[in-house]
Design a protein around this motif. Structure first.
Motif, PDB file in Angstrom:
ATOM      1  N   HIS A  56     -31.365 -13.197  45.622  1.00 36.95           N
ATOM      2  CA  HIS A  56     -31.677 -14.437  46.327  1.00 36.95           C
ATOM      3  C   HIS A  56     -30.405 -15.135  46.793  1.00 36.95           C
ATOM      4  O   HIS A  56     -30.356 -15.715  47.868  1.00 36.95           O
ATOM      5  CB  HIS A  56     -32.457 -15.385  45.415  1.00 36.95           C
ATOM      6  N   THR A  57     -29.393 -15.068  45.980  1.00 33.44           N
ATOM      7  CA  THR A  57     -28.145 -15.776  46.254  1.00 33.44           C
ATOM      8  C   THR A  57     -26.977 -14.814  46.128  1.00 33.44           C
ATOM      9  O   THR A  57     -26.960 -13.982  45.216  1.00 33.44           O
ATOM     10  CB  THR A  57     -27.957 -16.939  45.259  1.00 33.44           C
ATOM     11  N   THR A  58     -26.058 -14.929  47.065  1.00 37.18           N
ATOM     12  CA  THR A  58     -24.845 -14.124  46.989  1.00 37.18           C
ATOM     13  C   THR A  58     -23.732 -14.961  46.384  1.00 37.18           C
ATOM     14  O   THR A  58     -23.523 -16.103  46.781  1.00 37.18           O
ATOM     15  CB  THR A  58     -24.433 -13.636  48.387  1.00 37.18           C
ATOM     16  N   TYR A  59     -23.041 -14.397  45.418  1.00 37.22           N
ATOM     17  CA  TYR A  59     -21.952 -15.085  44.730  1.00 37.22           C
ATOM     18  C   TYR A  59     -20.638 -14.409  45.076  1.00 37.22           C
ATOM     19  O   TYR A  59     -20.566 -13.188  45.166  1.00 37.22           O
ATOM     20  CB  TYR A  59     -22.163 -15.028  43.215  1.00 37.22           C
ATOM     21  N   THR A  60     -19.619 -15.191  45.240  1.00 37.55           N
ATOM     22  CA  THR A  60     -18.282 -14.649  45.424  1.00 37.55           C
ATOM     23  C   THR A  60     -17.331 -15.308  44.444  1.00 37.55           C
ATOM     24  O   THR A  60     -17.559 -16.441  43.997  1.00 37.55           O
ATOM     25  CB  THR A  60     -17.755 -14.862  46.856  1.00 37.55           C
ATOM     26  N   MET A  61     -16.288 -14.602  44.109  1.00 34.40           N
ATOM     27  CA  MET A  61     -15.289 -15.136  43.193  1.00 34.40           C
ATOM     28  C   MET A  61     -13.933 -14.630  43.654  1.00 34.40           C
ATOM     29  O   MET A  61     -13.807 -13.473  44.072  1.00 34.40           O
ATOM     30  CB  MET A  61     -15.574 -14.659  41.761  1.00 34.40           C
ATOM     31  N   TYR A  62     -12.918 -15.484  43.576  1.00 31.93           N
ATOM     32  CA  TYR A  62     -11.590 -15.147  44.054  1.00 31.93           C
ATOM     33  C   TYR A  62     -10.537 -15.484  43.009  1.00 31.93           C
ATOM     34  O   TYR A  62     -10.662 -16.464  42.268  1.00 31.93           O
ATOM     35  CB  TYR A  62     -11.251 -15.924  45.332  1.00 31.93           C
ATOM     36  N   ALA A  63      -9.496 -14.681  42.994  1.00 36.24           N
ATOM     37  CA  ALA A  63      -8.332 -15.026  42.193  1.00 36.24           C
ATOM     38  C   ALA A  63      -7.691 -16.278  42.798  1.00 36.24           C
ATOM     39  O   ALA A  63      -7.734 -16.479  44.017  1.00 36.24           O
ATOM     40  CB  ALA A  63      -7.335 -13.874  42.193  1.00 36.24           C
ATOM     41  N   ASP A  64      -7.100 -17.107  41.946  1.00 39.80           N
ATOM     42  CA  ASP A  64      -6.485 -18.351  42.428  1.00 39.80           C
ATOM     43  C   ASP A  64      -5.427 -18.071  43.495  1.00 39.80           C
ATOM     44  O   ASP A  64      -5.256 -18.855  44.433  1.00 39.80           O
ATOM     45  CB  ASP A  64      -5.853 -19.104  41.267  1.00 39.80           C
ATOM     46  N   SER A  65      -4.740 -16.967  43.361  1.00 37.94           N
ATOM     47  CA  SER A  65      -3.637 -16.657  44.268  1.00 37.94           C
ATOM     48  C   SER A  65      -4.093 -16.344  45.690  1.00 37.94           C
ATOM     49  O   SER A  65      -3.275 -16.364  46.621  1.00 37.94           O
ATOM     50  CB  SER A  65      -2.823 -15.486  43.727  1.00 37.94           C
ATOM     51  N   VAL A  66      -5.384 -16.058  45.884  1.00 38.17           N
ATOM     52  CA  VAL A  66      -5.855 -15.695  47.219  1.00 38.17           C
ATOM     53  C   VAL A  66      -6.913 -16.653  47.762  1.00 38.17           C
ATOM     54  O   VAL A  66      -7.348 -16.506  48.913  1.00 38.17           O
ATOM     55  CB  VAL A  66      -6.416 -14.255  47.243  1.00 38.17           C
ATOM     56  N   LYS A  67      -7.323 -17.628  46.958  1.00 36.48           N
ATOM     57  CA  LYS A  67      -8.345 -18.579  47.413  1.00 36.48           C
ATOM     58  C   LYS A  67      -7.908 -19.286  48.690  1.00 36.48           C
ATOM     59  O   LYS A  67      -6.769 -19.731  48.805  1.00 36.48           O
ATOM     60  CB  LYS A  67      -8.614 -19.620  46.319  1.00 36.48           C
ATOM     61  N   GLY A  68      -8.833 -19.353  49.642  1.00 41.57           N
ATOM     62  CA  GLY A  68      -8.532 -20.006  50.906  1.00 41.57           C
ATOM     63  C   GLY A  68      -7.849 -19.101  51.913  1.00 41.57           C
ATOM     64  O   GLY A  68      -7.707 -19.481  53.083  1.00 41.57           O
ATOM     65  N   ARG A  69      -7.411 -17.914  51.490  1.00 44.73           N
ATOM     66  CA  ARG A  69      -6.742 -16.986  52.404  1.00 44.73           C
ATOM     67  C   ARG A  69      -7.533 -15.695  52.589  1.00 44.73           C
ATOM     68  O   ARG A  69      -7.495 -15.089  53.657  1.00 44.73           O
ATOM     69  CB  ARG A  69      -5.342 -16.645  51.884  1.00 44.73           C
ATOM     70  N   PHE A  70      -8.210 -15.248  51.540  1.00 50.39           N
ATOM     71  CA  PHE A  70      -8.954 -13.991  51.583  1.00 50.39           C
ATOM     72  C   PHE A  70     -10.454 -14.286  51.575  1.00 50.39           C
ATOM     73  O   PHE A  70     -10.902 -15.257  50.946  1.00 50.39           O
ATOM     74  CB  PHE A  70      -8.629 -13.138  50.366  1.00 50.39           C
ATOM     75  N   THR A  71     -11.213 -13.416  52.241  1.00 49.57           N
ATOM     76  CA  THR A  71     -12.669 -13.532  52.257  1.00 49.57           C
ATOM     77  C   THR A  71     -13.297 -12.172  52.005  1.00 49.57           C
ATOM     78  O   THR A  71     -13.010 -11.216  52.728  1.00 49.57           O
ATOM     79  CB  THR A  71     -13.163 -14.079  53.603  1.00 49.57           C
ATOM     80  N   ILE A  72     -14.146 -12.100  50.978  1.00 50.96           N
ATOM     81  CA  ILE A  72     -14.858 -10.864  50.669  1.00 50.96           C
ATOM     82  C   ILE A  72     -16.258 -10.941  51.272  1.00 50.96           C
ATOM     83  O   ILE A  72     -16.890 -12.012  51.257  1.00 50.96           O
ATOM     84  CB  ILE A  72     -14.923 -10.624  49.143  1.00 50.96           C
ATOM     85  N   SER A  73     -16.739  -9.821  51.786  1.00 52.67           N
ATOM     86  CA  SER A  73     -18.076  -9.788  52.365  1.00 52.67           C
ATOM     87  C   SER A  73     -18.567  -8.354  52.374  1.00 52.67           C
ATOM     88  O   SER A  73     -17.800  -7.421  52.115  1.00 52.67           O
ATOM     89  CB  SER A  73     -18.079 -10.364  53.789  1.00 52.67           C
ATOM     90  N   ASN A  74     -19.864  -8.184  52.641  1.00 57.54           N
ATOM     91  CA  ASN A  74     -20.391  -6.839  52.838  1.00 57.54           C
ATOM     92  C   ASN A  74     -21.393  -6.865  53.979  1.00 57.54           C
ATOM     93  O   ASN A  74     -21.857  -7.926  54.398  1.00 57.54           O
ATOM     94  CB  ASN A  74     -20.987  -6.253  51.564  1.00 57.54           C
ATOM     95  N   ASP A  75     -21.718  -5.683  54.487  1.00 54.81           N
ATOM     96  CA  ASP A  75     -22.667  -5.635  55.584  1.00 54.81           C
ATOM     97  C   ASP A  75     -24.081  -5.738  55.031  1.00 54.81           C
ATOM     98  O   ASP A  75     -24.297  -5.742  53.823  1.00 54.81           O
ATOM     99  CB  ASP A  75     -22.465  -4.368  56.412  1.00 54.81           C
ATOM    100  N   THR A  76     -25.055  -5.839  55.900  1.00 54.34           N
ATOM    101  CA  THR A  76     -26.429  -6.088  55.466  1.00 54.34           C
ATOM    102  C   THR A  76     -26.993  -4.936  54.643  1.00 54.34           C
ATOM    103  O   THR A  76     -27.875  -5.134  53.824  1.00 54.34           O
ATOM    104  CB  THR A  76     -27.340  -6.335  56.674  1.00 54.34           C
ATOM    105  N   THR A  77     -26.483  -3.733  54.848  1.00 53.46           N
ATOM    106  CA  THR A  77     -26.969  -2.601  54.062  1.00 53.46           C
ATOM    107  C   THR A  77     -26.193  -2.466  52.760  1.00 53.46           C
ATOM    108  O   THR A  77     -26.542  -1.634  51.922  1.00 53.46           O
ATOM    109  CB  THR A  77     -26.832  -1.290  54.854  1.00 53.46           C
ATOM    110  N   LYS A  78     -25.143  -3.278  52.622  1.00 54.32           N
ATOM    111  CA  LYS A  78     -24.298  -3.265  51.422  1.00 54.32           C
ATOM    112  C   LYS A  78     -23.650  -1.909  51.188  1.00 54.32           C
ATOM    113  O   LYS A  78     -23.342  -1.547  50.058  1.00 54.32           O
ATOM    114  CB  LYS A  78     -25.097  -3.704  50.191  1.00 54.32           C
ATOM    115  N   THR A  79     -23.443  -1.164  52.276  1.00 53.32           N
ATOM    116  CA  THR A  79     -22.739   0.107  52.120  1.00 53.32           C
ATOM    117  C   THR A  79     -21.291   0.009  52.545  1.00 53.32           C
ATOM    118  O   THR A  79     -20.541   0.971  52.397  1.00 53.32           O
ATOM    119  CB  THR A  79     -23.431   1.215  52.937  1.00 53.32           C
ATOM    120  N   THR A  80     -20.901  -1.134  53.094  1.00 56.85           N
ATOM    121  CA  THR A  80     -19.509  -1.353  53.448  1.00 56.85           C
ATOM    122  C   THR A  80     -19.062  -2.706  52.919  1.00 56.85           C
ATOM    123  O   THR A  80     -19.707  -3.720  53.183  1.00 56.85           O
ATOM    124  CB  THR A  80     -19.286  -1.292  54.968  1.00 56.85           C
ATOM    125  N   LEU A  81     -17.977  -2.686  52.184  1.00 53.71           N
ATOM    126  CA  LEU A  81     -17.383  -3.900  51.637  1.00 53.71           C
ATOM    127  C   LEU A  81     -16.131  -4.221  52.433  1.00 53.71           C
ATOM    128  O   LEU A  81     -15.390  -3.304  52.819  1.00 53.71           O
ATOM    129  CB  LEU A  81     -17.025  -3.677  50.166  1.00 53.71           C
TER     130      LEU A  81
END
Length: 132
Positions: A56-81
């Motif tokens: 229902h909900t997607t969660y993301t978590m980042y190391a402090d050193s990359v917060k605000g600079r890096f973005t993690i995501s995946n495609d709708t099939t979740k076969t590519t990160l």
């Protein structure tokens, strides 16, 4: 078998951007928690970012050193990160690894408790070099 293959690494100058991709195959479960780690020679592998979903909900978590600079995501099939990396600095130079696991439960908690042991599947890595 589950296979993870990273791509997109390379060399950039300080302040530049790169987008890493991780192609996943062989998943036998609808649920997988996925993450990016990085490692430099002589140091432990460290988590960079994680993405998880409870359906229902997607969660993301980042190391402090990359917060605000890096973005993690995946495609709708979740076969590519993906990992979009902006405002890169020389301290981001490392080998970057894609990881996945389908153990039931909160993946974010598992990462905090177990570290790299929370993930059963790993790619071979892609090198990122940032010059000053």
């Amino acid at each position: 078998p589950v296979r993870l293959e990273e791509s997109g690494g390379g060399s950039v100058q300080n302040g530049g951007s790169l987008r890493l991709s991780c192609a996943a195959s062989g998943f036998t479960s609808a649920y997988y928690c996925m993450a990016w780690f990085r490692q430099i020679p002589g140091k432990e592998r460290e988590e960079v970012a994680l993405i998880d979903s409870d359906g229902h909900t997607t969660y993301t978590m980042y190391a402090d050193s990359v917060k605000g600079r890096f973005t993690i995501s995946n495609d709708t099939t979740k076969t590519t990160l993906y990992l979009q990396m902006d405002r890169l600095t020389p301290e981001d130079t490392a080998m970057y690894y894609c990881a996945a696991d389908n153990t039931p439960g909160d993946c974010r908690v598992a990462l905090r408790v177990l570290g790299t042991e929370a993930f059963a599947y790993w790619g071979q890595g892609t090198q990122v070099n940032v010059s000053s």
